[in-house]
Design an enzyme around this catalytic site. Sequence first.
Site, PDB file in Angstrom:
ATOM      1  N   GLU A  70      30.308 -21.859   1.026  1.00 22.72           N
ATOM      2  CA  GLU A  70      30.447 -23.256   0.613  1.00 22.72           C
ATOM      3  C   GLU A  70      29.431 -23.658  -0.454  1.00 22.72           C
ATOM      4  OE1 GLU A  70      30.612 -22.361   3.855  1.00 22.72           O
ATOM      5  OE2 GLU A  70      32.696 -22.880   4.326  1.00 22.72           O
ATOM      6  N   HIS A 139      33.228 -29.358  13.948  1.00 21.43           N
ATOM      7  CA  HIS A 139      34.468 -29.357  13.153  1.00 21.43           C
ATOM      8  C   HIS A 139      35.220 -30.675  13.254  1.00 21.43           C
ATOM      9  CE1 HIS A 139      33.784 -25.002  13.202  1.00 21.43           C
ATOM     10  NE2 HIS A 139      34.695 -24.867  12.263  1.00 21.43           N
TER      11      HIS A 139
END
Lengths: 336, 348
Positions: A70, A139
């Site tokens: 990321e 998440h």
Amino acid sequence: MAEMMMRDAILTTIRDEMRRDPNVVVLGEDLVGGMGTAGGPEAIGGIWSTSTGLFGEFGADRVIDTPISESAIVGAAGGLALAGKRPVAELMFADFVGVCLDQLWNQMAKFRYMFGGKTTCPAVIRMAYGAGYNAAAQHSQAVYALMTALPGLKVVLPSTPADAKGLLTQAIRDDDPVIFMEHKALYGITGEVPDGDYIIPFAHARLTRAGEDVTIVASGMMLGFAEAAADKLAAEGIGCDVIDLRTTSPLDEEAIIDSVEVTGRLVVVDENPPRCSIAADITALVARRAYASLKAPPEMVTPPHTPIPFARELESAYLPSPDKVEAAVRKTLAWK
Amino acid sequence: MARTKTAKSGAEIATDMHPDLAFQTFTASKDQLLEFYKQMLLIRRFEERAGQLYGLGLIGGFCHLYIGQEAVAVGLQSAITPGKDSVVTGYRDHGHMLLCGIDPKVVMAELTGRAAGISQGKGGSMHMFSVEHGFFGGHGIVGAQVSLGAGLGFAHKYKGDGGIAIAYFGDGAANQGQVYESLNMAELWKLPVIFVIENNQYAMGTAIARASSEVHLYRRGESFRVPGIQVDGMDVLAVRGASEVAIDYVRSGKGPVIMEMMTYRYRGHSMSDPAKYRSKEEVQDMREHNDPIERAKKALEAMGVGEDVLKTIDKDIRTRVSEAADFAEQSPEPDPNELYTDVLVGSY
């Protein structure tokens, strides 16, 4: 107009902008997948199906399947943007902002300012956010309050398929870095989407219900909760203005103030924990700018100041709900 | 290019590895192999049942199954010292936990989000932990556990307790930046850490060759002077043999090691992944020709272990897993007030 799901509105907007402007490129994890076979059974098109078919149409130069990296994805988007491209990068989950925060916060948010206006950074960072799927603490987070707190970024929260198109078109054509936040629960909702070029400028909130008793501010999945509460209350003759912010940065302050000046009551529904949240921000705004109009203390409907639990019942208790919004509205009405 | 040989499984296994880490396939006694077989079968049956419960809606959220990769954790964790060594991994964590000696009941009850779950139902499949079993999680962010593993190794060295840290991660996580920051620090400070790359060939849904410029992941430590070995991770005896050598190296204070375990997951990345990025034939071929449990079973049969013994083992394990599933289904849900507990040691 065409009826489509929000995920398809996002996909077709990206596709249309890629057709219109060769500088638009997309990058992210599993956007193609497998061995990289165009359009074949191996193509994933992103786990949210918001990239399906792009690789087949535009090829590997413009549809970049990345490793699970990321920091480098967002960093590469920043570099592409500095070099004049219009990258649309995808973080699979908004929680992964934690992995790449430096590139968002210390890099792209600050380029233009600290370089004395010598550059633009026309990057879009898309990310799926939000709770409701038992995906637990790492998440499920809403994250947009954190993004909104960073000067130099714009933050967009579409709540309908049409808004997804209009706001994403603006985001891609915008010369500033834009955080484009897609709620997981909204990918599958359907709605009419205008054909052709359709742009919604930022900081233009949308009034989705009109009433004179209470102002409810909400976006994303929270908007549906606010509308459900407003519709129920309307049957009893209680009128609510429901304001969908569309963007939290920049913020359409006037839409909120204008409404509160009529209703005198404010309920903000926010999926972030309460401290330093959008709810706290808007409550403070109203306290400063519409104090004289207030007939009751503003109410914030937010999760508690905790991480997000896994178990279904705990997650339900964590999240705002139509009932919680309704209770907050009634509380402002009952205040004496 | 790395020099390779073909393992019995057909996997290409590198041979140009660090001389201090040359290893042989472990020669197991019948009892030892029976024990490995039981452990692999327990994980397999546990995961199959977890998949069923997910399909029934009793497990929600994300659930990553270890089916196919059992030989990796069994071969390695059978060689570590319980009570002394530490284990940390990512979200595909159920198997590693069972091997740490954690009761299948409290793992399954966590998957179903019950108060009796090991994280009180607040963590779920991806977030479980037990210091008393030397298991330090169960982490949901790809690669984050690798840095934590370096820290666990640092603690073993600092305390001088002779323990080592095992940090598992996947071929996908091997492309996260913090992995390399950790490799550098671990070698710089000679930390007792084994970095275990479970190379199951797919970074979520993307084939390794499309995600990694160097697909021989055992070489990923070279620029930090971290030696690496590549192991046939579908062969529990190869894993055990390599693990003994790696453990001796790390425990003796020479610094960290990378073990690249060549393995394969039969199911999708998670239960919500239909795995359309690879062919059914590819998966079927691996299952038919390379299954770690079938291989162990054949070896046991060759050692003269009768079908009745294997059937009894299977039956016992199915009973254990059923008991865990029943417990997980019947346990009460968490008290609503648990939403507010354990945010801090203190309170706001």
